[in-house]
Design a protein around this motif. Structure first.
Motif, short mmCIF file in Angstrom:
data_model
loop_
_atom_site.label_atom_id
_atom_site.label_comp_id
_atom_site.label_asym_id
_atom_site.label_seq_id
_atom_site.Cartn_x
_atom_site.Cartn_y
_atom_site.Cartn_z
N PRO A 2 0.83 -1.21 0.00
CA PRO A 2 0.00 0.00 0.00
C PRO A 2 0.86 1.26 0.00
O PRO A 2 1.93 1.30 0.61
N SER A 4 0.74 5.88 -0.23
CA SER A 4 0.04 7.16 -0.19
C SER A 4 0.96 8.18 -0.83
O SER A 4 2.17 8.13 -0.65
N ARG A 34 -7.12 10.62 2.02
CA ARG A 34 -6.85 10.02 3.33
C ARG A 34 -5.90 10.89 4.14
O ARG A 34 -5.08 11.61 3.60
N VAL A 36 -2.74 10.84 6.58
CA VAL A 36 -1.63 9.95 6.93
C VAL A 36 -0.81 10.59 8.04
O VAL A 36 -0.70 11.81 8.12
N TYR A 60 3.70 1.47 2.84
CA TYR A 60 3.33 0.80 4.09
C TYR A 60 3.33 -0.70 3.87
O TYR A 60 3.15 -1.18 2.75
N ASP A 62 1.42 -4.47 4.90
CA ASP A 62 0.01 -4.86 4.88
C ASP A 62 -0.74 -4.53 6.17
O ASP A 62 -1.96 -4.53 6.18
N THR A 63 0.00 -4.24 7.24
CA THR A 63 -0.65 -3.84 8.49
C THR A 63 -0.61 -2.32 8.67
O THR A 63 -0.82 -1.82 9.77
N HIS A 64 -0.28 -1.60 7.59
CA HIS A 64 -0.25 -0.14 7.55
C HIS A 64 0.85 0.48 8.39
O HIS A 64 0.73 1.61 8.85
N ARG A 65 1.93 -0.25 8.58
CA ARG A 65 3.10 0.30 9.27
C ARG A 65 4.04 0.89 8.23
O ARG A 65 4.25 0.31 7.17
#
Length: 72
Positions: A2, A4, A34, A36, A60, A62-65
């Motif tokens: 992912p 941004s 979004r 961030v 990021y 997959d856990t948005h870290r």
């Protein structure tokens, strides 16, 4: 992975506060709307005499870290 995309304009004075630790995070609106948030330390390599400015891609896991950031 992912991602941004954000446009940042942070003056040298503002970034100094981040660097000194009085403010730890940067909060920005991504181009897709979004919000961030990431640690300011990730921008240190992009700091110039006038601060930080430009368009950046934040990656990021997959856990948005946070994983990485680069200028485009």
């Amino acid at each position: 992975m992912p991602t941004s995309v954000v446009r940042l304009v942070i003056s040298a004075e503002e970034f100094q506060r981040l660097y000194e630790g009085t403010a730890r995070y940067v909060v920005a609106r991504a181009e897709d709307g979004r919000t961030v948030r990431f640690e300011a330390k990730h921008l240190r390599r992009f700091v110039t005499q006038t601060g930080v400015s430009g368009r950046f891609v934040i990656q990021y896991d997959d856990t948005h870290r946070f994983q990485s950031i680069y200028r485009v």
